[in-house]
Design a protein around this motif. Structure first.
Motif, PDB file in Angstrom:
ATOM      1  N   VAL A 152       0.878  -1.175   0.000  1.00 12.61           N
ATOM      2  CA  VAL A 152       0.000   0.000   0.000  1.00 12.61           C
ATOM      3  C   VAL A 152       0.910   1.218   0.000  1.00 12.61           C
ATOM      4  N   LEU A 153       0.822   2.026  -1.047  1.00 11.53           N
ATOM      5  CA  LEU A 153       1.678   3.208  -1.177  1.00 11.53           C
ATOM      6  C   LEU A 153       0.822   4.463  -1.053  1.00 11.53           C
ATOM      7  N   ILE A 154       1.238   5.349  -0.158  1.00 16.46           N
ATOM      8  CA  ILE A 154       0.479   6.573   0.095  1.00 16.46           C
ATOM      9  C   ILE A 154       1.268   7.784  -0.381  1.00 16.46           C
ATOM     10  N   GLY A 155       0.670   8.515  -1.319  1.00 14.24           N
ATOM     11  CA  GLY A 155       1.202   9.794  -1.764  1.00 14.24           C
ATOM     12  C   GLY A 155       0.202  10.890  -1.426  1.00 14.24           C
ATOM     13  N   ARG A 156       0.327  12.008  -2.102  1.00 13.04           N
ATOM     14  CA  ARG A 156      -0.633  13.100  -1.896  1.00 13.04           C
ATOM     15  C   ARG A 156      -1.776  12.920  -2.886  1.00 13.04           C
ATOM     16  N   ASP A 157      -2.885  12.401  -2.374  1.00 14.25           N
ATOM     17  CA  ASP A 157      -4.026  12.019  -3.201  1.00 14.25           C
ATOM     18  C   ASP A 157      -5.185  12.962  -2.913  1.00 14.25           C
ATOM     19  N   ARG A 158      -5.515  13.807  -3.873  1.00 17.44           N
ATOM     20  CA  ARG A 158      -6.599  14.777  -3.670  1.00 17.44           C
ATOM     21  C   ARG A 158      -7.972  14.119  -3.637  1.00 17.44           C
ATOM     22  N   THR A 159      -8.063  12.845  -4.052  1.00 17.33           N
ATOM     23  CA  THR A 159      -9.343  12.127  -4.012  1.00 17.33           C
ATOM     24  C   THR A 159      -9.429  11.202  -2.797  1.00 17.33           C
ATOM     25  N   PHE A 160      -8.517  11.333  -1.860  1.00 15.16           N
ATOM     26  CA  PHE A 160      -8.477  10.501  -0.653  1.00 15.16           C
ATOM     27  C   PHE A 160      -9.836  10.538   0.045  1.00 15.16           C
ATOM     28  N   SER A 161     -10.324   9.359   0.464  1.00 12.86           N
ATOM     29  CA  SER A 161     -11.693   9.273   0.971  1.00 12.86           C
ATOM     30  C   SER A 161     -11.811   8.250   2.098  1.00 12.86           C
ATOM     31  N   TYR A 162     -13.006   8.165   2.649  1.00 12.48           N
ATOM     32  CA  TYR A 162     -13.314   7.147   3.661  1.00 12.48           C
ATOM     33  C   TYR A 162     -13.013   5.753   3.118  1.00 12.48           C
ATOM     34  N   ASP A 163     -13.419   5.496   1.877  1.00 13.32           N
ATOM     35  CA  ASP A 163     -13.178   4.186   1.269  1.00 13.32           C
ATOM     36  C   ASP A 163     -11.680   3.894   1.156  1.00 13.32           C
ATOM     37  N   THR A 164     -10.895   4.934   0.853  1.00 16.70           N
ATOM     38  CA  THR A 164      -9.445   4.752   0.763  1.00 16.70           C
ATOM     39  C   THR A 164      -8.877   4.329   2.113  1.00 16.70           C
ATOM     40  N   ILE A 165      -9.317   5.002   3.174  1.00 17.31           N
ATOM     41  CA  ILE A 165      -8.844   4.660   4.517  1.00 17.31           C
ATOM     42  C   ILE A 165      -9.202   3.216   4.851  1.00 17.31           C
ATOM     43  N   GLN A 166     -10.451   2.857   4.605  1.00 17.12           N
ATOM     44  CA  GLN A 166     -10.913   1.509   4.939  1.00 17.12           C
ATOM     45  C   GLN A 166     -10.129   0.446   4.175  1.00 17.12           C
ATOM     46  N   SER A 167      -9.971   0.649   2.878  1.00 18.07           N
ATOM     47  CA  SER A 167      -9.263  -0.325   2.050  1.00 18.07           C
ATOM     48  C   SER A 167      -7.796  -0.424   2.440  1.00 18.07           C
ATOM     49  N   ALA A 168      -7.137   0.727   2.604  1.00 20.03           N
ATOM     50  CA  ALA A 168      -5.711   0.733   2.933  1.00 20.03           C
ATOM     51  C   ALA A 168      -5.459   0.114   4.303  1.00 20.03           C
ATOM     52  N   ALA A 169      -6.262   0.493   5.289  1.00 21.64           N
ATOM     53  CA  ALA A 169      -6.068  -0.023   6.646  1.00 21.64           C
ATOM     54  C   ALA A 169      -6.235  -1.537   6.687  1.00 21.64           C
ATOM     55  N   ASN A 170      -7.265  -2.043   6.038  1.00 21.87           N
ATOM     56  CA  ASN A 170      -7.494  -3.488   6.050  1.00 21.87           C
ATOM     57  C   ASN A 170      -6.419  -4.241   5.274  1.00 21.87           C
ATOM     58  N   SER A 171      -5.918  -3.653   4.198  1.00 25.73           N
ATOM     59  CA  SER A 171      -4.838  -4.300   3.442  1.00 25.73           C
ATOM     60  C   SER A 171      -3.566  -4.386   4.273  1.00 25.73           C
ATOM     61  N   VAL A 172      -3.259  -3.314   4.992  1.00 24.91           N
ATOM     62  CA  VAL A 172      -2.065  -3.311   5.843  1.00 24.91           C
ATOM     63  C   VAL A 172      -2.213  -4.339   6.966  1.00 24.91           C
ATOM     64  N   LEU A 173      -3.384  -4.396   7.577  1.00 22.34           N
ATOM     65  CA  LEU A 173      -3.604  -5.363   8.651  1.00 22.34           C
ATOM     66  C   LEU A 173      -3.570  -6.801   8.135  1.00 22.34           C
ATOM     67  N   ALA A 174      -3.839  -6.969   6.833  1.00 25.82           N
ATOM     68  CA  ALA A 174      -3.783  -8.304   6.227  1.00 25.82           C
ATOM     69  C   ALA A 174      -2.375  -8.681   5.782  1.00 25.82           C
ATOM     70  N   GLY A 175      -1.415  -7.756   5.950  1.00 30.63           N
ATOM     71  CA  GLY A 175      -0.029  -8.095   5.658  1.00 30.63           C
ATOM     72  C   GLY A 175       0.644  -7.299   4.568  1.00 30.63           C
ATOM     73  N   ALA A 176      -0.064  -6.386   3.909  1.00 27.32           N
ATOM     74  CA  ALA A 176       0.572  -5.564   2.872  1.00 27.32           C
ATOM     75  C   ALA A 176       1.587  -4.617   3.504  1.00 27.32           C
ATOM     76  N   GLN A 177       2.691  -4.383   2.800  1.00 29.17           N
ATOM     77  CA  GLN A 177       3.688  -3.427   3.268  1.00 29.17           C
ATOM     78  C   GLN A 177       3.166  -2.006   3.053  1.00 29.17           C
ATOM     79  N   LEU A 178       3.368  -1.154   4.048  1.00 26.00           N
ATOM     80  CA  LEU A 178       2.943   0.240   3.946  1.00 26.00           C
ATOM     81  C   LEU A 178       4.154   1.100   3.595  1.00 26.00           C
ATOM     82  N   VAL A 179       4.079   1.764   2.441  1.00 25.96           N
ATOM     83  CA  VAL A 179       5.155   2.637   1.971  1.00 25.96           C
ATOM     84  C   VAL A 179       4.610   4.059   1.912  1.00 25.96           C
TER      85      VAL A 179
END
Length: 228
Positions: free
Chosen positions: A116-143
């Motif tokens: 999961v790679l986080i940059g400056r995303d002007r479309t960042f949303s609730y769905d983005t938070i939910q998807s990213a957080a769950n992916s990281v908790l499932a083992g994805a590397q956070l960059v």
């Protein structure tokens, strides 16, 4: 400008040092002139490509080749592509950075990503938070492209940055291992010095933020000059 006389090359921060709110700062041309032509831009920009920044600088009257621009966003993507060729990557980032990731052979998808790679995303949303957080908790590397929560905007305003978006994700996951690529990590400074062909101890870093520009320069073995 005595600081410029005892070095072989100069690295400039971008926002708050050369430009602010898309406009050149009053001292920017003098700073670049003082570098005697051997300079590069090292920026925590996690939205634009070097090509896009080069176009902006040209519009503001600065001749800067895209090859002389090191961005945190592109550096983070290159790192992932080099360490994990063909990886599945979920990106909170601009379309131009996503296209850059595709050009390096990365597969962009939120379905069971490796990274999961986080940059400056002007479309960042609730769905983005939910998807990213769950992916990281499932083992994805956070960059994380950079830790900045804001950068200077026009008229003294602030512009939300990558660090603010990451904070929202970490508020959901709790403390998790993550890799920061941009300043103050030394790698991006050393990449700039490599472009110039200078050794770190003969390279000057010019920036407005002691926490990112200053600490990063020190870690890379460079001299730091604060502007602004």
């Amino acid at each position: 400008m005595d600081d410029f006389l005892n070095v072989d090359g100069v690295l400039f921060d971008l926002d708050g040092t050369l430009i602010s709110g898309g406009q050149a700062l009053p001292w920017a041309h003098d700073l670049i002139d003082a570098s005697r032509g051997n300079f590069a831009i090292v920026t925590n920009d996690a939205e634009h490509t070097a090509f896009e920044i080069a176009i902006l600088m040209d519009q503001l009257g600065f001749a800067v080749a895209e090859e002389r621009i090191v961005t945190a966003g592109m550096a983070a993507i290159r790192m992932v592509a080099e360490k994990m060729p063909g990886a599945q990557i979920a990106m909170a980032a601009s379309e131009s950075l996503q296209e850059y990731a595709r050009s390096l052979g990365l597969n962009i998808s939120r379905e069971r990503p490796d990274v999961v790679l986080i940059g400056r995303d002007r479309t960042f949303s609730y769905d983005t938070i939910q998807s990213a957080a769950n992916s990281v908790l499932a083992g994805a590397q956070l960059v994380v492209c950079n830790p900045d929560r804001t950068h200077p905007g026009r008229g003294g305003s602030i512009v939300p940055e990558t660090g603010a978006l990451v904070a929202a994700i970490l508020a959901c996951t709790g403390p998790v291992p993550h890799q920061i690529v941009g300043k103050p990590e030394p790698g991006i400074f050393l990449a700039g010095a490599q472009l110039l062909g200078t050794s770190p101890n003969r390279t000057l870093m010019v920036g407005d933020n002691p926490e990112t520009d200053g600490k990063g320069a020190m870690r890379a073995g460079m001299t730091f000059l604060k502007i602004g």
